[in-house]
Scaffold this motif. Sequence first.
Motif, mmCIF file in Angstrom:
data_model
loop_
_atom_site.group_PDB
_atom_site.id
_atom_site.type_symbol
_atom_site.label_atom_id
_atom_site.label_comp_id
_atom_site.label_asym_id
_atom_site.label_seq_id
_atom_site.Cartn_x
_atom_site.Cartn_y
_atom_site.Cartn_z
ATOM 1 N N THR A 19 -65.513 -14.392 -12.976
ATOM 2 C CA THR A 19 -65.585 -13.305 -13.457
ATOM 3 C C THR A 19 -65.624 -13.922 -15.107
ATOM 4 O O THR A 19 -66.646 -12.842 -16.077
ATOM 5 C CB THR A 19 -64.028 -12.352 -13.108
ATOM 6 N N CYS A 20 -64.784 -14.496 -15.395
ATOM 7 C CA CYS A 20 -64.678 -14.700 -16.817
ATOM 8 C C CYS A 20 -65.797 -15.822 -17.030
ATOM 9 O O CYS A 20 -66.181 -15.080 -19.210
ATOM 10 C CB CYS A 20 -63.517 -15.715 -17.102
ATOM 11 N N HIS A 21 -66.519 -16.549 -16.391
ATOM 12 C CA HIS A 21 -67.888 -17.407 -16.865
ATOM 13 C C HIS A 21 -68.670 -16.029 -16.608
ATOM 14 O O HIS A 21 -69.445 -15.948 -17.505
ATOM 15 C CB HIS A 21 -67.834 -17.990 -16.029
ATOM 16 N N ALA A 89 -58.441 -21.622 -21.376
ATOM 17 C CA ALA A 89 -58.890 -21.260 -22.871
ATOM 18 C C ALA A 89 -59.300 -22.730 -23.473
ATOM 19 O O ALA A 89 -60.296 -23.204 -24.211
ATOM 20 C CB ALA A 89 -57.368 -21.179 -24.288
ATOM 21 N N GLY A 90 -58.524 -23.907 -23.075
ATOM 22 C CA GLY A 90 -58.955 -25.184 -23.826
ATOM 23 C C GLY A 90 -60.848 -25.143 -22.741
ATOM 24 O O GLY A 90 -61.548 -26.025 -23.550
ATOM 25 N N VAL A 91 -61.176 -25.576 -21.564
ATOM 26 C CA VAL A 91 -61.936 -25.886 -20.752
ATOM 27 C C VAL A 91 -63.352 -24.780 -21.648
ATOM 28 O O VAL A 91 -64.416 -24.993 -22.394
ATOM 29 C CB VAL A 91 -62.172 -25.374 -19.832
ATOM 30 N N SER A 92 -63.015 -23.443 -21.956
ATOM 31 C CA SER A 92 -64.146 -22.590 -22.714
ATOM 32 C C SER A 92 -64.041 -22.623 -23.588
ATOM 33 O O SER A 92 -65.156 -22.501 -23.811
ATOM 34 C CB SER A 92 -64.434 -20.823 -21.899
ATOM 35 N N GLY A 93 -63.195 -23.210 -24.368
ATOM 36 C CA GLY A 93 -63.434 -23.710 -25.632
ATOM 37 C C GLY A 93 -64.279 -24.828 -26.343
ATOM 38 O O GLY A 93 -64.766 -24.942 -26.890
ATOM 39 N N TYR A 94 -63.713 -25.795 -25.320
ATOM 40 C CA TYR A 94 -64.560 -26.750 -25.338
ATOM 41 C C TYR A 94 -65.923 -26.432 -25.189
ATOM 42 O O TYR A 94 -67.035 -27.237 -26.232
ATOM 43 C CB TYR A 94 -63.763 -27.848 -24.530
ATOM 44 N N PHE A 95 -66.751 -26.334 -23.089
ATOM 45 C CA PHE A 95 -67.769 -25.807 -23.324
ATOM 46 C C PHE A 95 -68.385 -24.798 -23.975
ATOM 47 O O PHE A 95 -69.459 -24.054 -23.659
ATOM 48 C CB PHE A 95 -67.975 -25.913 -22.280
ATOM 49 N N HIS A 105 -74.974 -22.662 -19.131
ATOM 50 C CA HIS A 105 -73.320 -22.322 -18.184
ATOM 51 C C HIS A 105 -72.524 -23.515 -18.712
ATOM 52 O O HIS A 105 -73.013 -24.920 -19.410
ATOM 53 C CB HIS A 105 -73.620 -22.556 -17.018
ATOM 54 N N ILE A 106 -71.210 -23.466 -18.467
ATOM 55 C CA ILE A 106 -69.853 -24.378 -18.551
ATOM 56 C C ILE A 106 -70.787 -25.485 -17.617
ATOM 57 O O ILE A 106 -71.056 -24.578 -15.819
ATOM 58 C CB ILE A 106 -68.492 -23.922 -18.015
ATOM 59 N N PRO A 107 -70.960 -26.876 -17.832
ATOM 60 C CA PRO A 107 -71.224 -27.480 -16.557
ATOM 61 C C PRO A 107 -69.813 -27.606 -15.115
ATOM 62 O O PRO A 107 -69.052 -27.082 -14.998
ATOM 63 C CB PRO A 107 -71.084 -28.705 -17.106
ATOM 64 N N VAL A 108 -71.092 -27.249 -14.365
ATOM 65 C CA VAL A 108 -70.471 -27.210 -12.966
ATOM 66 C C VAL A 108 -69.074 -28.276 -12.643
ATOM 67 O O VAL A 108 -68.263 -27.761 -12.063
ATOM 68 C CB VAL A 108 -71.346 -27.342 -11.655
ATOM 69 N N LEU A 109 -69.357 -29.734 -13.189
ATOM 70 C CA LEU A 109 -67.992 -30.028 -13.611
ATOM 71 C C LEU A 109 -66.806 -30.013 -13.726
ATOM 72 O O LEU A 109 -65.512 -30.013 -12.722
ATOM 73 C CB LEU A 109 -68.720 -31.200 -13.182
ATOM 74 N N ALA A 110 -67.102 -29.344 -14.703
ATOM 75 C CA ALA A 110 -65.775 -28.604 -15.759
ATOM 76 C C ALA A 110 -65.087 -27.536 -14.824
ATOM 77 O O ALA A 110 -64.250 -27.019 -14.298
ATOM 78 C CB ALA A 110 -66.117 -28.643 -16.765
ATOM 79 N N LEU A 111 -66.231 -26.232 -14.348
ATOM 80 C CA LEU A 111 -65.733 -25.416 -13.221
ATOM 81 C C LEU A 111 -64.805 -25.971 -11.851
ATOM 82 O O LEU A 111 -63.807 -25.443 -11.899
ATOM 83 C CB LEU A 111 -66.852 -24.357 -12.729
ATOM 84 N N VAL A 112 -65.215 -26.772 -11.160
ATOM 85 C CA VAL A 112 -64.814 -28.117 -10.150
ATOM 86 C C VAL A 112 -63.894 -28.313 -10.288
ATOM 87 O O VAL A 112 -62.700 -27.172 -9.902
ATOM 88 C CB VAL A 112 -65.701 -28.592 -9.584
ATOM 89 N N ALA A 113 -63.552 -28.752 -11.487
ATOM 90 C CA ALA A 113 -62.282 -29.660 -12.103
ATOM 91 C C ALA A 113 -60.792 -27.982 -12.017
ATOM 92 O O ALA A 113 -59.590 -28.241 -12.098
ATOM 93 C CB ALA A 113 -62.104 -29.954 -13.258
#
Length: 130
Positions: A19-21, A89-95, A105-113
């Motif tokens: 949802t947020c992505h 906030a950190g992940v979405s801010g970094y990417f 898109h945010i990288p899939v590996l980051a979303l999975v992590a």
Amino acid sequence: MRYVRFVKGAVTVTAATATCHTLMYAGFSWARGIGAGENEDNTFAGAFEFLLTTAASWVLMPLLLWFGMLVLRETGNTVFVLVGGLVWAGVSGYFIDDIDRAGGHIPVLALVAFVLLGTALAGAGTARRD
């Protein structure tokens, strides 16, 4: 160990992440459209929409995590909600530059992590008292 809590956490964090992505993808597309419109000479065209989208995503994530676990009847989610919101906030801010470009898109590996971390946090919560 309560494995059902891990499953509920995984479902909740996956739905909240999707949802947020999606919100960020659509909102940043909206902001790019404003910036590419008739205000080409305005350096900050679309900046309000960009900030609104980012803030909405950062506020929405902990609310979705809390509400998802509430609907699934799990209690003791304070650490899950707080840490999950801060990490989002950190992940979405970094990417943010990755998702801000057209088709990005945010990288899939980051979303999975993020989903795995959220699942682990949900499973580490306090036991539900029946």
